[in-house]
Write a protein that holds these residues in place. Structure first.
Motif, PDB file in Angstrom:
ATOM      1  N   PRO A   1      38.095  36.748  33.168  1.00 24.56           N
ATOM      2  CA  PRO A   1      38.908  37.530  34.118  1.00 24.56           C
ATOM      3  C   PRO A   1      39.462  36.581  35.304  1.00 24.56           C
ATOM      4  O   PRO A   1      38.586  35.759  35.736  1.00 24.56           O
ATOM      5  N   ALA A   2      40.579  36.659  35.591  1.00 24.24           N
ATOM      6  CA  ALA A   2      41.144  35.560  36.624  1.00 24.24           C
ATOM      7  C   ALA A   2      40.649  36.133  38.138  1.00 24.24           C
ATOM      8  O   ALA A   2      40.988  37.352  38.313  1.00 24.24           O
ATOM      9  N   SER A   3      39.855  35.379  38.690  1.00 22.85           N
ATOM     10  CA  SER A   3      39.339  36.149  39.995  1.00 22.85           C
ATOM     11  C   SER A   3      40.416  36.382  40.987  1.00 22.85           C
ATOM     12  O   SER A   3      40.217  37.073  41.858  1.00 22.85           O
ATOM     13  N   LEU A   4      41.425  35.635  40.874  1.00 22.02           N
ATOM     14  CA  LEU A   4      42.300  35.532  41.821  1.00 22.02           C
ATOM     15  C   LEU A   4      43.014  36.911  41.781  1.00 22.02           C
ATOM     16  O   LEU A   4      43.174  37.609  42.888  1.00 22.02           O
ATOM     17  N   ALA A   5      43.380  37.345  40.676  1.00 25.71           N
ATOM     18  CA  ALA A   5      44.113  38.501  40.478  1.00 25.71           C
ATOM     19  C   ALA A   5      43.286  39.869  40.941  1.00 25.71           C
ATOM     20  O   ALA A   5      43.530  40.610  41.669  1.00 25.71           O
TER      21      ALA A   5
ATOM     22  N   SER B   1      40.651  39.478  43.118  1.00 25.84           N
ATOM     23  CA  SER B   1      40.581  39.538  44.531  1.00 25.84           C
ATOM     24  C   SER B   1      41.940  40.043  45.350  1.00 25.84           C
ATOM     25  O   SER B   1      41.754  41.020  46.130  1.00 25.84           O
ATOM     26  N   LEU B   2      42.951  39.703  44.874  1.00 29.53           N
ATOM     27  CA  LEU B   2      44.491  40.411  45.287  1.00 29.53           C
ATOM     28  C   LEU B   2      44.269  41.789  45.175  1.00 29.53           C
ATOM     29  O   LEU B   2      44.492  42.516  46.100  1.00 29.53           O
TER      30      LEU B   2
END
Lengths: 350, 350
Positions: free
Chosen positions: A66-70, A72-73
């Motif tokens: 999973p993309a941690s950025l998404a 976190s957003l």
DNA sequence: TGGGTTGTGCAAAACGTTTTGCATCCCTAG
DNA sequence: CTAGGGATGCAAAACGTTTTGCACAACCCA
């Protein structure tokens, strides 16, 4: 003619650079919706075991992470905090950083190293990370005066903890600090008892409350005459200040109290280079008790600060705040210091 | 009845916790679209100066700061990299970290401190940050054997640079390292010339290519008999290994070569505690040349490594890759080392 | 008069998740 | 036979940006 609901590519697949698999790709390959994939991975809702197994197998096959950025957003927090310090190559701050990193790791947080060299522009840029919410909080361990003002403006709005620093007139502050005033006092008493009446005090940059506390404690307990010079916590500045006084013939003191061990080392070097004996002719005291203090020749009398604990405590306090959303009462941890009497101090020469 | 196109709140405004202003809030207050706000702030497209001024004034009034998370998500990169090291309180790595931080700062990147203590679980978690794309790249400066294997699997897919480490059989690697083999060779030659024929070699954890290189260089140049013991780069382990050999009466060597200065310090302490004189009875050599090495008593003979430059070079290489999207050819910077002969070595006792 | 250009600003898609509400199916109890 | 309800999984909204394509007006030149 039906189109696949998820995962369709806009350009064909022969593109040279492969975009990492997304949750949609997994969903498409497993024949389920992204929702289901999310639930399988997070366990937030039950999913049929057969479906789940299929999803998991696709996840492995595609190497999906999973993309941690998404994430976190969506979650509104990054699980990363900053640590602002002036100099990581100073063993005191390295030790403090280790404590901070340990505390952060324990709660699953990352730690961004903000090494400022007391450079205002650099401090500002790092402080900006909290305003842009790239970090969930900040541990602030000493900076220059201008950044200090910015900091105080920020403290009301963002989660910030002070490590080994203080701040005036702020009720709701998270603070973990060594007892600098007591440290100064211990040194003052020690030198007074040894019969010293005039000492040279090498301070750090102005505007640091911790430095003020040390000086206050020292001056009060010492009672004699104090000559003050302002340095920058680096070995070179201790050397330079002492060498200059020596040249000018103005070092009419029997002891030197440096604001940290590094400057004490510099002072020590300048004194021996000038043919003076420590502690025979003049005594030297430091602050911090970094490892090298006991290994140098002569071993340095200094105030031991629990650097690791200061960093760890400040960080733990901050994280308790940001991770559980708790707003702690104004809270201050003052950690005890001790005086390490070693070979660099002796009774006053005359 | 018309509704405002942007910025409408779903629940009323008396909520206790104030959400930070978003670009939509700014747009609504300024009577423009989010697009325009974005253009004003980024300068990506021209905007009517009057409109722009209005937007800017609203930005200030609302204290709007763009959410870096959203920006990163859209941009596909975070402008943050990781630095994986075993121990930040080791002065060598602190110095390396400083170089890495400087290089990162120069290009507007943040640096996440990944302090692992050689703990495999911890290393794995940190390595995970690159797979989840929370960091754009990673500078890897030594870790345990298991993480090393994971690393090698990652190196093909993600931007990773090695600092002071090597890797076998990988063409496309970014490497900045000191010349460990030359360092070992210099020590070997030095001890041979002093007439030593048996030395105790204290190594770091197995699986570190840099350690192998040091040992290889040393053994080849030295030519005498080498007793090997495995430590963990910490002062305590140097002390423990030597003390144990001393107790067992098995230290039939005239010199000790430690894989780093910290272990050399430990060895030194154990030897003096046992009543042996350094370098009278036995010589001691370290590696790294951290600051304390020259200050300890006796001053330590050691190999100087340019820690700062190693960190800085590795990071700069990595960033050149990730920031400009350039794929550099396999590139290796080998930085020179020098032998610092000090007081801890002398001709063999017998 | 008509085609082109420049200036200005908006709509909508895209980045990759998580979460909430809902639909469907099937089963069971009354 | 029907109402209730658990099991399962999907659609859609939301997080907050940037970017691309387009629309509209005004102007210029031929």
């Amino acid at each position: 003619m039906t189109r696949e609901p998820y995962g369709q590519r806009r350009d064909d697949d022969r593109s040279a650079v492969r975009r990492p698999a997304s949750i949609k790709d997994v969903a498409a390959a497993a024949g389920v919706s992204p929702t289901t994939v999310s639930h399988v991975l997070s366990g937030n809702r039950p999913v049929n075991e057969q479906t789940a197994a299929r999803v998991r197998s696709v996840v492995n096959r595609l190497g999906y992470v999973p993309a941690s950025l998404a994430r976190s957003l969506q979650a509104g927090s990054t699980s990363v905090i900053g640590l602002l310090i002036p100099d990581i190559s100073n063993a005191f701050f390295a030790e403090l950083a280790k404590g901070a990193e340990d505390a952060a790791h324990d709660l699953g947080y990352g730690l961004i190293l903000c090494n400022t060299e007391f450079d205002a522009e650099r401090e500002d840029r790092y402080l900006g990370m909290i305003r842009s919410r790239f970090v969930d909080g900040m541990v602030y361990a000493s900076g220059s005066a201008p950044s200090r003002r910015r900091l105080e403006a920020l403290m009301g709005k963002f989660p910030i903890a002070l490590a080994d620093e203080e701040v005036d007139g702020l009720e709701r502050a998270l603070i973990a600090t060594a007892d600098h005033e007591a440290g100064g006092r211990l040194v003052g008493e020690h030198l007074r008892e040894l019969g010293h009446r005039r000492v040279l005090m090498l301070t750090g940059p102005r505007g640091l409350r911790s430095g003020v506390a040390r000086a206050t404690g020292f001056v009060r307990a010492f009672g004699g005459h104090v000559v003050e010079r302002v340095g920058d916590f680096k070995e070179a500045s201790g050397h330079r200040l002492v060498a200059k006084l020596l040249e000018e013939g103005g070092l009419d003191c029997t002891a030197v109290f440096a604001a940290n061990d590094l400057m004490a080392f510099g002072a020590l070097a300048a004194l021996t280079e000038a043919g003076l004996s420590v502690p025979g002719d003049i005594s030297v005291v430091g602050f911090d008790d970094i490892r090298a203090a006991s290994q140098i020749n002569p071993p340095l009398t200094t105030v031991h600060q629990p650097a690791y604990d200061v960093g760890r405590t400040a960080t733990a306090q901050l994280l308790q705040y940001v991770s559980r959303g708790e707003v702690p009462p104004a809270s201050r941890h003052t950690l005890p210091v001790t005086l390490k009497v070693r070979g660099s101090t002796a009774p006053a020469a005359r």
